[in-house]
Enzyme design. Structure first.
Site, PDB file in Angstrom:
ATOM      1  N   GLU A 272      -4.309  -9.086  -1.220  1.00 63.54           N
ATOM      2  CA  GLU A 272      -4.726  -8.976   0.191  1.00 63.54           C
ATOM      3  C   GLU A 272      -6.205  -8.689   0.292  1.00 63.54           C
ATOM      4  O   GLU A 272      -6.765  -7.891  -0.461  1.00 63.54           O
ATOM      5  CB  GLU A 272      -3.957  -7.869   0.912  1.00 63.54           C
TER       6      GLU A 272
ATOM      7  N   GLU B 225       0.824  -1.216   0.000  1.00 62.15           N
ATOM      8  CA  GLU B 225       0.000   0.000   0.000  1.00 62.15           C
ATOM      9  C   GLU B 225       0.862   1.272   0.000  1.00 62.15           C
ATOM     10  O   GLU B 225       0.755   2.109   0.900  1.00 62.15           O
ATOM     11  CB  GLU B 225      -0.975  -0.036   1.173  1.00 62.15           C
TER      12      GLU B 225
END
Length: 559
Positions: A407, A304
């Site tokens: 994820e 991220e």
């Protein structure tokens, strides 16, 4: 001679029934428990844990179904006959690639494209109450890389806290032929929000920021790697009948590598003068794991990286501007890897949310970075019905880059562990089917095991497909475990998605189909509604499959 032949046939029959009896003994049923959360869990102990019935050889002119549902079925196996055999496609059928909403124009496929417009839904040719779904194996799409979860610190610590026999039950549940056969898993490089503390591989007791070792001589693996993650990974690989492929992602950089001198994400850019050292850090990690018997198939360019500045509750992270990230990838990371023993590793960028695919990622992929990477990692947290067009448009723009869901998890920091919640299984199945119908090549879950508090962790808790009860030395398989298993167990690496005339959610149903490397066809059929749903699947090479799916169920069909 006749007596000998009869005896031989008799003994063979006895042996056959003995084998059947052994299979019956080895297949264990779910011990169900209801916690009042809209579904049930399956309890696993040292001595008992439910297993998946073996597929075996499918009888001639038959198909096999496995069903799990809100009422408590778990991989319930049935064998049924095809109804009829067709020699041609039904009248009015024509092929059209599954496209989601693009520029507010809806793509419709069926007998009459001028009737009714549905957002991302095909119009089926059969007007009867039981809709007919055509399966056309001649029309193929992306190849599947795999399914799995993450060997986070929390996962490995929970597993190694269990008794030896319970550890074996859990790892078999995920990796063996008796379980759901994960084959693609993520390994964090250092700490995450699901660690007992935040750490990197070059830690110091001081906040000294000017003492930089260009040789990374102080780099060393930690107890989390050597005592927990690596032993668990090696055992999982031993149990796996499919080759286990691993990719790694990093959350944490050494504090003195970052402008904010902090493990946390807030304004945590890597110092530009340390770009090469940050690439060397990645290689050093790969080297150390290789020395301990663990090799990696892939590596992401950071967890991220574009939202690390806004993450809540102090989740560790490294923040990047897209153009700087692209520069580091093409000028530092990729050349470093290509000049090492890890030269064949797959480089996966983004590792972030779907809405960033077209808004941010192209800025990273400029100036040749597109040709330095192999794929794009996606997190599910901002997935919606109306943004699947991002997947389609990205694939059209960058057809040589694979898309991989890296994820996802259920729960949030207020509403985290909900034992038995079937609605969470449905959201998993919905998202996986949606991804797969729009060019995504696999789906990797977040933590494989958490405790009853949703940890260990340094930030807010979430849910997991398996929950460990340390006090009772038992673990609970959540509905999400079975939702994942309906894909991971039956769609092996190398399977290819094939065409169906329903590709997106239709009346709370989801359908996706594949041809496996062994030639079998797999269809996953999800009913998220409150009522039984009937579908007739038409394969002109085999016949018709008439399925009545119970409310809130997931059915995998193989033939």
């Amino acid at each position: 001679m006749l007596h000998y032949l009869v005896s031989k046939k008799f003994l063979a029959r006895i042996l056959w029934f003995a084998i059947l009896e052994i299979n019956c003994v080895l297949t264990q049923e779910c011990i169900s428990k209801d916690y009042g959360n809209g579904g049930t869990i399956c309890v696993c102990t040292d001595h008992h844990c439910d297993t998946v019935p073996s597929l075996g050889k499918i009888p001639l002119n038959s198909y096999v179904t496995y069903t799990s549902n809100k009422d408590g079925l778990r991989f319930k196996k049935t064998v049924q006959k095809f109804k009829i055999t067709r020699t041609q496609l039904p009248k009015g059928y024509h092929y059209q690639e599954c496209l989601s909403e693009i520029h507010h124009e809806y793509e419709i496929c069926g007998e009459n494209q001028n009737k009714n417009k549905y957002s991302g839904i095909y119009k089926n040719w059969d007007p009867s109450p039981s809709k007919s779904i055509i399966i056309d194996r001649s029309k193929t799409f992306q190849e599947i890389l795999g399914f799995g979860g993450a060997f986070s610190d929390a996962t490995a610590i929970n597993i190694k806290t269990m008794s030896v026999s319970l550890q074996a039950q859990l790892l078999k549940s995920y990796f063996s032929e008796d379980g759901i056969e994960y084959n693609l898993c993520r390994v964090p490089m250092g700490a995450t929000d699901f660690s007992t503390h935040v750490y990197s591989y070059i830690d110091s007791n001081t906040n000294e920021v000017n003492c930089i070792d260009p040789a990374l001589g102080n780099f060393k693996l930690t107890k989390e790697d050597l005592s927990y993650k690596i032993p668990v990974i090696l055992e999982a690989n031993r149990l796996s009948s499919r080759k286990l492929q691993l990719f790694t992602s990093t959350w944490v950089a050494p504090k003195h590598f970052k402008e904010n001198n902090n493990y946390r994400g807030s304004m945590g850019f890597i110092k530009k003068g340390l770009y090469q050292l940050w690439a060397d850090y990645f290689q050093k990690f790969l080297d150390c794991y290789k020395d301990n018997g663990v090799n990696f198939w892939g590596i992401t360019t950071g967890n991220e990286p574009y939202v690390a500045n806004v993450q809540m509750e102090g989740i560790p992270g490294v923040l990047w501007f897209p153009d700087d990230h692209g520069q580091w990838i093409r000028e530092n990371l990729v050349p470093t890897l290509r000049n090492s023993v890890h030269r064949n590793i797959k480089v996966i960028t983004l590792d972030d949310q779907r809405p960033l695919l077209l808004a941010v990622l192209p800025k990273t992929l400029t100036n040749g970075t597109e040709h330095c990477v192999h794929g794009v990692g996606l997190h599910w947290y901002l997935d919606q019905d109306n943004n699947t067009y991002l997947l389609d448009e990205f694939h059209q723009r960058y057809p040589n880059l694979f898309l991989l869901a890296t994820e996802g998890c259920e729960g949030d920091w207020v509403n985290n562990i909900r034992l038995g919640a079937w609605d969470r299984a449905e959201r998993y199945a919905w998202d996986i089917a949606q991804d797969l119908n729009h060019w995504v090549t696999g789906w990797v879950d977040w933590n494989m095991v958490l405790d009853l508090d949703g940890g260990p962790r340094v930030a807010g808790p979430v849910d997991s497909p398996i929950i460990f009860n340390k006090t009772a030395n038992e673990f609970y398989k959540q509905p999400t475990y079975y939702a994942l298993g309906h894909f991971s167990k039956f769609i092996p690496r190398g399977s290819v998605r094939i065409y169906t005339t329903q590709c997106d959610g239709d009346d709370l149903t989801d359908i996706v189909a594949f041809k496996r490397p062994d030639g079998l066809i797999v269809v996953v059929f999800v009913n998220r509604g409150d009522h039984q749903v009937r579908r007739v699947f038409i394969d002109i090479k085999r016949g018709e499959i008439d399925i009545s799916a119970s409310p809130h169920s997931i059915t995998t069909i193989l033939y």
